[in-house]
Scaffold this motif. Structure first.
Motif, PDB file in Angstrom:
ATOM      1  N   SER A   1      46.626  31.136   3.351  1.00 26.56           N
ATOM      2  CA  SER A   1      47.903  31.579   3.915  1.00 26.56           C
ATOM      3  C   SER A   1      49.083  30.736   3.438  1.00 26.56           C
TER       4      SER A   1
ATOM      5  N   LEU B   1      50.668  29.836  11.808  1.00 24.57           N
ATOM      6  CA  LEU B   1      49.228  29.872  11.581  1.00 24.57           C
ATOM      7  C   LEU B   1      48.895  29.584  10.124  1.00 24.57           C
ATOM      8  N   SER B   2      47.897  28.735   9.923  1.00 25.29           N
ATOM      9  CA  SER B   2      47.345  28.496   8.593  1.00 25.29           C
ATOM     10  C   SER B   2      45.916  29.007   8.599  1.00 25.29           C
ATOM     11  N   ALA B   3      45.451  29.544   7.478  1.00 26.19           N
ATOM     12  CA  ALA B   3      44.099  30.089   7.412  1.00 26.19           C
ATOM     13  C   ALA B   3      43.560  29.997   6.002  1.00 26.19           C
TER      14      ALA B   3
ATOM     15  N   GLU C   1      42.087  23.926  15.711  1.00 27.66           N
ATOM     16  CA  GLU C   1      41.395  24.578  14.603  1.00 27.66           C
ATOM     17  C   GLU C   1      40.254  25.445  15.122  1.00 27.66           C
TER      18      GLU C   1
ATOM     19  N   SER D   1      41.097  28.769  10.756  1.00 26.09           N
ATOM     20  CA  SER D   1      42.507  28.949  11.095  1.00 26.09           C
ATOM     21  C   SER D   1      42.931  27.722  11.877  1.00 26.09           C
TER      22      SER D   1
END
Length: 117
Positions: free
Chosen positions: A28, A36-38, A58, A105
């Motif tokens: 991401s 949000l990071s994924a 996480e 995520s």
């Protein structure tokens, strides 16, 4: 909202890193998400990371193999098809058997910038 609110997040080697025996694909990162990071983590040959204290929340969904999370004296073994969550501030060692892969995520997406300021 951007003119493209839905974006495919394909593999991009520019956003891949290694953490010991773990290949980390930050899917991401180049797509402008602010909260949000994924991505995908892979343990091609298996092994364990160094201890890491999480500056974020996480979650993992194990796609293949088995992920073990060591927190203090506790070990949580997560088989394929299961989800596990980790609280911000815990210190964890990630361990995967050879071939393990998992979707992750984390929140917030900008944890690195926040930690450096």
């Amino acid at each position: 909202m951007s003119d493209q609110p839905v974006k495919l997040a394909p593999f991009n080697p520019e956003f891949t890193a290694q953490n010991g025996p773990i290949d980390v694909e930050r899917r991401s990162l180049p797509h402008g998400l602010s909260e949000l990071s994924a991505g995908i983590v892979r343990f091609p040959s298996g092994g364990s990371s160094e201890p890491w204290t999480l500056p974020y929340e996480e979650a993992f969904y194990v796609i293949e193999g088995q992920l073990s999370l060591h927190v203090g004296d506790e070990t949580v073994v997560v088989p394929a098809g299961e989800v596990v969550t980790l609280e911000k501030g815990c210190t964890v060692v990630y361990e995967g058997e050879p071939g393990t892969s998992a979707f992750f995520s984390l929140v917030p997406a900008n944890w690195l910038e926040t930690a450096e300021s």
